[in-house]
Design an enzyme around this catalytic site. Structure first.
Site, PDB file in Angstrom:
ATOM      1  N   ILE A  30       0.870  -1.177   0.000  1.00 14.98           N
ATOM      2  CA  ILE A  30       0.000   0.000   0.000  1.00 14.98           C
ATOM      3  C   ILE A  30       0.908   1.229   0.000  1.00 14.98           C
ATOM      4  O   ILE A  30       2.074   1.153   0.378  1.00 14.98           O
ATOM      5  CB  ILE A  30      -0.976   0.024   1.198  1.00 14.98           C
ATOM      6  CG1 ILE A  30      -0.220  -0.070   2.535  1.00 14.98           C
ATOM      7  CG2 ILE A  30      -2.002  -1.089   1.084  1.00 14.98           C
ATOM      8  CD1 ILE A  30      -1.133   0.030   3.748  1.00 14.98           C
ATOM      9  N   ASP A  31       0.374   2.356  -0.443  1.00 15.86           N
ATOM     10  CA  ASP A  31       1.170   3.571  -0.537  1.00 15.86           C
ATOM     11  C   ASP A  31       1.731   3.973   0.822  1.00 15.86           C
ATOM     12  O   ASP A  31       1.144   3.668   1.869  1.00 15.86           O
ATOM     13  CB  ASP A  31       0.325   4.725  -1.089  1.00 15.86           C
ATOM     14  CG  ASP A  31      -0.167   4.455  -2.494  1.00 15.86           C
ATOM     15  OD1 ASP A  31       0.430   3.603  -3.173  1.00 15.86           O
ATOM     16  OD2 ASP A  31      -1.152   5.098  -2.909  1.00 15.86           O
ATOM     17  N   LYS A  32       2.833   4.672   0.808  1.00 21.69           N
ATOM     18  CA  LYS A  32       3.545   5.057   2.024  1.00 21.69           C
ATOM     19  C   LYS A  32       2.635   5.714   3.061  1.00 21.69           C
ATOM     20  O   LYS A  32       2.714   5.406   4.246  1.00 21.69           O
ATOM     21  CB  LYS A  32       4.689   6.008   1.657  1.00 21.69           C
ATOM     22  CG  LYS A  32       5.497   6.502   2.832  1.00 21.69           C
ATOM     23  CD  LYS A  32       6.567   7.475   2.387  1.00 21.69           C
ATOM     24  CE  LYS A  32       7.327   8.038   3.578  1.00 21.69           C
ATOM     25  NZ  LYS A  32       8.345   9.032   3.167  1.00 21.69           N
ATOM     26  N   THR A  34      -0.702   5.625   3.151  1.00 20.55           N
ATOM     27  CA  THR A  34      -1.985   4.932   3.325  1.00 20.55           C
ATOM     28  C   THR A  34      -1.862   4.020   4.541  1.00 20.55           C
ATOM     29  O   THR A  34      -0.857   3.345   4.719  1.00 20.55           O
ATOM     30  CB  THR A  34      -2.330   4.087   2.088  1.00 20.55           C
ATOM     31  OG1 THR A  34      -2.430   4.949   0.950  1.00 20.55           O
ATOM     32  CG2 THR A  34      -3.655   3.357   2.264  1.00 20.55           C
TER      33      THR A  34
END
Length: 230
Positions: A30-32, A34
């Protein structure tokens, strides 16, 4: 300083007597900025099995997001290709004509409306890099405080100073894009059992949603009082 290194260390300590060291791997990312759930494999066999589930799009993934604007529909689907931006290679972009990028499908459903922002439930059918963030930008509803895709400024609302201060205060409480990987469902790679995991909203995102809820109630009360006085 990475999650994988921390897990490798933890498992080494846990099994130091037997030297049963697992091959650790992130099945997906998952994105940094998120928050929420990720799947981690402890064995090579589990890694292969779980990765195949993600590749076949059989994994259940449900996110909660706060986006700018009042959605026109209560629910819908964004089906637009996602790929690297043609000029700025560190970010992603949408390609409606389908001649570039990869097929990407995001289903959304409105959970709460606060006039200027909306709380959404989002379910991924595919898993492209930054998929939710670029899909929401594509339909004109970027994630709240998403600096990469234009959500870190006031997009909807009034010109009043108090409103600007309110939004800036929300940005301080939530200094990242408002996206949380809330629910994740996979099939256990050994037993074949369907498993579903749930994660509570983090405090920063929950606080900002509550602030918008309170702000909207205050606006409604003021409007009612004005109408009653006419």
């Amino acid at each position: 300083g990475t999650l994988v290194n921390a897990l490798a260390y933890h498992l080494e300590q846990e099994h130091v007597d037997t030297h049963d060291l697992y091959r650790v791997g992130l099945v997906h990312r998952i994105d940094k900025d998120t928050t929420g759930l990720v799947v981690i494999a402890k064995t090579e066999g589990a890694m292969t099995n779980l990765s195949a589930q993600f590749k076949k799009h059989t994994v259940y993934r449900r996110y909660i997001a706060l986006v700018w604007g009042d959605m026109e529909e209560d629910e819908g689907t964004v089906h637009v290709n996602v790929g690297r931006h043609l000029r700025f290679r560190k970010i992603m972009d949408t390609f409606p004509d389908g001649d570039y990028g990869k097929d990407a499908i995001t289903h959304y459903k409105v959970l709460e409306r606060f006039n200027y922002v909306t709380v959404l439930e989002l379910r991924l059918e595919t898993g492209r890099h930054h998929q939710i963030r670029v899909h929401m930008k594509h339909i004109g509803h970027p994630l709240f405080n998403d600096a990469t895709y234009g959500g870190d400024r006031i997009i909807k609302g009034t010109v009043f100073t108090k409103y600007k201060q309110f939004v800036e205060n929300c940005f301080k409480i939530l200094p990242r894009h408002a996206l949380h990987a809330k629910e994740l469902g996979v099939v256990h790679p050994v037993t074949g059992e369907s498993m579903r995991f749930d994660s509570n909203l983090p405090d920063d995102m929950a606080q900002v949603i509550e602030k918008w809820r309170t702000y909207t109630k205050g606006m409604t009360k003021q409007l009612k009082e004005k109408l009653d006085n006419k």
